[in-house]
Structures are given as structure tokens and as C-alpha cells.
Design a protein around this motif. Structure first.
Motif, mmCIF file in Angstrom:
data_model
loop_
_atom_site.group_PDB
_atom_site.id
_atom_site.type_symbol
_atom_site.label_atom_id
_atom_site.label_comp_id
_atom_site.label_asym_id
_atom_site.label_seq_id
_atom_site.Cartn_x
_atom_site.Cartn_y
_atom_site.Cartn_z
ATOM 1 N N PRO A 46 -0.374 4.825 -32.667
ATOM 2 C CA PRO A 46 0.571 4.546 -33.751
ATOM 3 C C PRO A 46 1.739 5.529 -33.734
ATOM 4 O O PRO A 46 1.575 6.694 -33.382
ATOM 5 C CB PRO A 46 -0.273 4.745 -35.019
ATOM 6 N N LYS A 47 2.916 5.053 -34.105
ATOM 7 C CA LYS A 47 4.048 5.952 -34.280
ATOM 8 C C LYS A 47 3.762 6.869 -35.468
ATOM 9 O O LYS A 47 3.406 6.400 -36.548
ATOM 10 C CB LYS A 47 5.324 5.161 -34.535
ATOM 11 N N ILE A 48 3.883 8.172 -35.256
ATOM 12 C CA ILE A 48 3.712 9.152 -36.328
ATOM 13 C C ILE A 48 5.110 9.638 -36.723
ATOM 14 O O ILE A 48 5.788 10.291 -35.929
ATOM 15 C CB ILE A 48 2.843 10.340 -35.885
ATOM 16 N N PHE A 61 3.714 13.493 -42.941
ATOM 17 C CA PHE A 61 3.712 12.541 -41.833
ATOM 18 C C PHE A 61 3.297 11.175 -42.376
ATOM 19 O O PHE A 61 2.638 11.084 -43.416
ATOM 20 C CB PHE A 61 2.741 12.981 -40.738
ATOM 21 N N TYR A 62 3.654 10.129 -41.656
ATOM 22 C CA TYR A 62 3.222 8.805 -42.099
ATOM 23 C C TYR A 62 3.266 7.800 -40.952
ATOM 24 O O TYR A 62 3.969 7.979 -39.956
ATOM 25 C CB TYR A 62 4.078 8.310 -43.272
ATOM 26 N N ARG A 101 2.886 1.447 -45.298
ATOM 27 C CA ARG A 101 3.035 2.886 -45.098
ATOM 28 C C ARG A 101 1.749 3.617 -45.496
ATOM 29 O O ARG A 101 1.169 3.365 -46.544
ATOM 30 C CB ARG A 101 4.213 3.422 -45.912
ATOM 31 N N LYS A 102 1.351 4.558 -44.634
ATOM 32 C CA LYS A 102 0.220 5.436 -44.932
ATOM 33 C C LYS A 102 0.696 6.874 -44.785
ATOM 34 O O LYS A 102 1.100 7.287 -43.696
ATOM 35 C CB LYS A 102 -0.957 5.180 -43.992
ATOM 36 N N HIS A 143 -7.372 13.259 -37.687
ATOM 37 C CA HIS A 143 -6.984 11.983 -38.277
ATOM 38 C C HIS A 143 -7.021 10.915 -37.181
ATOM 39 O O HIS A 143 -6.529 11.132 -36.073
ATOM 40 C CB HIS A 143 -5.574 12.067 -38.863
ATOM 41 N N ASP A 144 -7.589 9.772 -37.501
ATOM 42 C CA ASP A 144 -7.725 8.711 -36.501
ATOM 43 C C ASP A 144 -6.390 8.233 -35.953
ATOM 44 O O ASP A 144 -6.340 7.635 -34.872
ATOM 45 C CB ASP A 144 -8.484 7.521 -37.091
#
Length: 316
Positions: A49-51, A69-70, A77-78, A134-135
Motif C-alpha cells: 500500500p502507498k504510505i 501516516f495514512y 482513509r486509514k 503495522h500490516d
């Protein structure tokens, strides 16, 4: 292979140096100069995933740094907040991360340069400092390749600067998974050879003599580096099940491909690899392999049941 031989010869290829980069860094002369100091002949093309980094919701003080970060997978959005100490000897005063929010610039006093780089790598670095995983840092292995050339003159950056398969994976990701990005993990492996004798051979002088002669042959005929690289590439392709993009060595080890003929000629019983990714703080996974920091696999080159039993007893 001699059915009467009472020894097992194994070769294990163990990861020693890992370099996680994106393709645009391979044109940086300083980076490529450093990479050329290592025999990086194996590479994995990975997707993650793009961080991104939101500095409007981050906080930097003289004591601590808290960064927002997200991810934005499927438009959702996370937020992931990561904190670390702001070291007095290398203190950060300010961080800029303009659109598209995936590359940061950090500054010390008076706007002097501190550091810069991909937000994904900064995310992993700060998370590792806190021993928190973090996964979103997981890397999905899509393709396994090698670069060797004549006498090992080429390394992975030479191959990846113009790589048709990498371009296909890149555009496939852009079209189907726009919230993800492609990473290249270059690897250096070192071989470890091990011999296991069946204790029964010590009570048979003739058999012991045969075994020792074979052992001298193994030790005096080292497996060439290009052969090691090919074995490793084939083993990793089979282990991670990357048949969507890899089309060679899919039958390893049952398919006695001429590219790894040496290990059969020397009568090795098995080959394997060990790969740890703690140093890049990312777990590798694929469609057939669960996310993990540690990956290990042994492949038996022959179907000799007795030899398998000897090695299995050793592992116990």
C-alpha cells in the motif's frame, strides 16, 4: 546417485544484505555506487500500500516526533500515528511533505538539511524504532528475478533499469491497484554447506571410504556463483508461487533444468534458503505464503525416502 551412499549433502543459501528501493532511485549515482559494493544478484518485485504523510496533523517538539501516516485503499482513509524520540544530537525541527505526500524533506536548525526520502521507508523506520509493526508495511512478492552477467558483473540495478516484466507489473498495479506501489527488494545470499553422515557407515569401512571420497569431491568442486543464484531464483519462485509473472523454473526441483545441473551432478540431497526481513521492517507474503519476517524452505532433490528420514531426524 548411489543408493548405498550413507551421507547427505545440503546447501543452504542465507540472506545477508537487503536493499529496498523504488525504480526511480536507480538513476541516482550516489545510490548506485553504494549498491555496487554488494553482490546483489537476486531481486523480488513487490507490491505494498502507498504510505502517505499528513503533516497538517503531525507534531514535532524538541522531545518527540508524532507523524500522521495514512493509507487510502479503495478510497477509505486509514490514519496511522507513529511517534518517536526527537534525538538531541540529530534533532529535527521541521518536516515538509507536499503533494502527492509520498516524499518528505526534514530540516534541522535554520532550515538546514537533515534527511529526505520515501514516506513509506520513514514509516517503517519509525515503527521499527518503537518495535511496533503495522500490516501496511507488508510486501507482496509478485516476481523473482536475477542479474548476473559474465562472472557476476551485473547486479540487480542493471537489470531493473530496463526490465519489461517490471514495467508490466508497474502498469498492472497502476491500472488495477492505484492505491499501491511497486518496490524492488535486492538480496545478497551466502551459501552454507553441511554434510550429515549416517552413523551406520562408521561400522562399514568400505562404505566409509566411499562416503569420504564423495565428500572430498564436494569440497573440492564448489558450486559456482551463477549456479547458486539460479538455484536460489528457482527455489524462491516455487516457494512464493509467483507463476502469474514468472514462467521459468516452475517445476523446481522435479524439473532437472540444465541451469542447476551442477547440484545433481555433485549428488546434493537438498537445497534450501533462509530469508529474514527484520532489517527492512517488512513482512513478505504472496498468494500462497502468509506474511512473516522469516522465510525458510528446503527442497529435496531426490525421492530417496531414507535420505529424507535422516534429515528429518536431524531437524528434530
Amino acid at each position: 546417485m548411489s543408493a548405498n551412499r550413507n551421507l547427505e549433502n545440503l546447501i543452504s543459501l542465507n540472506a545477508r544484505h537487503l536493499s529496498l528501493k523504488q525504480q526511480d532511485t536507480f538513476t541516482d549515482s550516489e545510490i548506485t555506487t553504494e549498491l555496487r559494493k554488494l553482490p546483489l544478484h537476486i531481486y523480488l518485485i513487490c507490491r505494498s500500500p502507498k504510505i502517505l504523510l499528513d503533516m497538517s496533523n503531525s507534531l514535532i517538539t524538541t522531545e518527540n516526533i508524532k507523524l500522521n501516516f495514512y493509507t487510502n485503499l479503495n478510497g477509505i482513509r486509514k490514519d496511522i500515528f507513529v511517534s518517536t524520540l526527537n534525538r538531541a544530537d540529530q534533532q529535527i525541527k521541521e518536516v515538509d511533505c507536499p503533494y502527492p505526500y509520498n516524499y518528505f524533506h526534514a530540516y534541522s536548525d535554520n532550515k538546514s538539511f537533515h534527511s529526505e526520502g520515501k514516506t513509506n521507508l520513514l514509516f517503517k523506520h519509525f515503527s521499527a524504532q518503537n518495535d511496533v509493526y503495522h500490516d501496511e508495511a507488508n510486501l507482496e512478492v509478485l516476481y523473482v528475478g536475477q542479474a548476473f552477467g559474465k562472472n557476476g558483473s551485473r547486479i540487480t540495478i542493471d537489470r531493473l533499469q530496463s526490465h519489461e516484466k517490471a514495467q508490466k507489473i508497474y502498469f498492472d498495479t497502476q491500472n488495477k491497484y492505484p492505491d499501491y506501489e511497486i518496490w524492488f527488494l535486492s538480496l545478497t545470499f551466502e551459501p552454507t554447506l553441511m554434510t550429515v553422515f549416517d552413523p551406520r557407515s562408521f561400522y562399514n569401512p568400505d562404505q566409509m571410504h566411499i562416503d569420504l571420497e564423495h565428500q572430498v569431491k564436494i569440497e573440492s568442486t564448489p558450486i559456482s556463483l551463477d549456479q547458486q543464484i539460479t538455484i536460489l531464483e528457482a527455489a524462491l519462485i516455487t516457494y512464493f508461487g509467483t507463476s502469474e509473472f514468472n514462467k521459468e523454473y516452475l517445476g523446481f526441483p522435479s524439473n532437472k533444468h540444465i541451469s542447476y545441473k551442477e547440484v545433481y551432478d555433485l549428488d546434493f540431497n537438498s537445497v534450501g534458503f533462509e530469508l529474514s526481513t527484520y532489517s527492512i521492517w517488512s513482512k513478505l507474503f504472496s498468494k500462497t505464503v502468509d506474511p512473516n519476517f522469516l522465510h525458510y524452505k528446503k527442497f529435496f532433490l531426490h525421492s530417496d525416502t531414507e535420505r529424507k528420514e535422516i534429515l528429518q531426524r536431524l531437524e528434530e
